[in-house]
Design an enzyme around this catalytic site. Sequence first.
Site, short mmCIF file in Angstrom:
data_model
loop_
_atom_site.label_atom_id
_atom_site.label_comp_id
_atom_site.label_asym_id
_atom_site.label_seq_id
_atom_site.Cartn_x
_atom_site.Cartn_y
_atom_site.Cartn_z
N LYS A 214 -5.60 3.02 4.04
CA LYS A 214 -5.49 1.64 3.56
C LYS A 214 -6.56 0.73 4.15
O LYS A 214 -7.27 1.08 5.09
CB LYS A 214 -4.09 1.09 3.86
CG LYS A 214 -3.03 1.68 2.92
CD LYS A 214 -1.68 1.03 3.09
CE LYS A 214 -0.69 1.56 2.05
NZ LYS A 214 0.66 1.00 2.22
N ARG A 248 3.95 8.29 5.22
CA ARG A 248 3.51 8.59 3.84
C ARG A 248 2.00 8.73 3.88
O ARG A 248 1.28 7.76 4.16
CB ARG A 248 3.95 7.46 2.91
CG ARG A 248 3.59 7.65 1.45
CD ARG A 248 4.09 6.46 0.63
NE ARG A 248 3.73 6.58 -0.78
CZ ARG A 248 2.59 6.17 -1.30
NH1 ARG A 248 1.67 5.61 -0.51
NH2 ARG A 248 2.34 6.32 -2.59
#
Length: 275
Positions: A214, A248
């Site tokens: 991210k 995740r």
Amino acid sequence: MIIGNKTFEVEKHTYLMGILNVTPDSFSDGGKFNRPDLALAHVEEMIREGADLIDIGGESTRPGHQQISEEEEIQRTIPVIELIKSRFDIPVSLDTYKSKVAKAGLEAGADLINDIWGLKYDREMARLIRESGAACCLMHNRNQADYENFMEDLKEDLRETLAIAETEGIFADKIILDPGVGFGKTYENNLEVICKLGELQELGCPLLLGTSRKSVIGLTLDLPVTERIEGTLVTTVQAVMNRCAFVRVHEIRENKRAIQMAEAIRDGWRFEHNL
């Protein structure tokens, strides 16, 4: 915690949720797995490397994403869910915030609904999850990163999500909470919640951390999405040290090794001293 036919010892271990984006436009792997054969091969690889469950997403939710119709999302995800469930014995999560898509996914065999709006986008979602008996991952999100006291506001938002779940009758042992790194937060907010993960344990639910590749990692290291694995691994270790139940991630093998090492450091000395 039971997801599908698997028991997860969420108080003892951090489990790997493998990411499978069947989209043309996801921020890091858009278009790589949006054919059933490619998706199935990638799932097989993730299972071989140690994934504990697979999270399937049919709509990119990156910042500035273009929302797609429920019908298109169903067309992208349902055949893949059916294929995975017919070939592999692994729990499957469906990443959607739309109850119509979730219903189709559950009917196709999905074991968990991963709602990035924490039951606040589609109020039919809570009822659907309760009636299905499926597990759910409920994420923190906001339209704008506007906070008075970030961590307290985040916890209050998640308490609101839990109140919706309780009112609808979703059992507490079916709920995972996700602080929503990268969603409705500034760069500084993202760093703060990763740093203070332990505070979220007071909410009483297993936690999932999703930071893989991210922007908080890219901005910190000034690296493109293809070179963020080391940064991701640091956040995975932080998750382990703060007893998050799930991470995740895209890269399974490397994160599995990081978890194994971090858990040995966190817990190994206890065995020697019988603690």
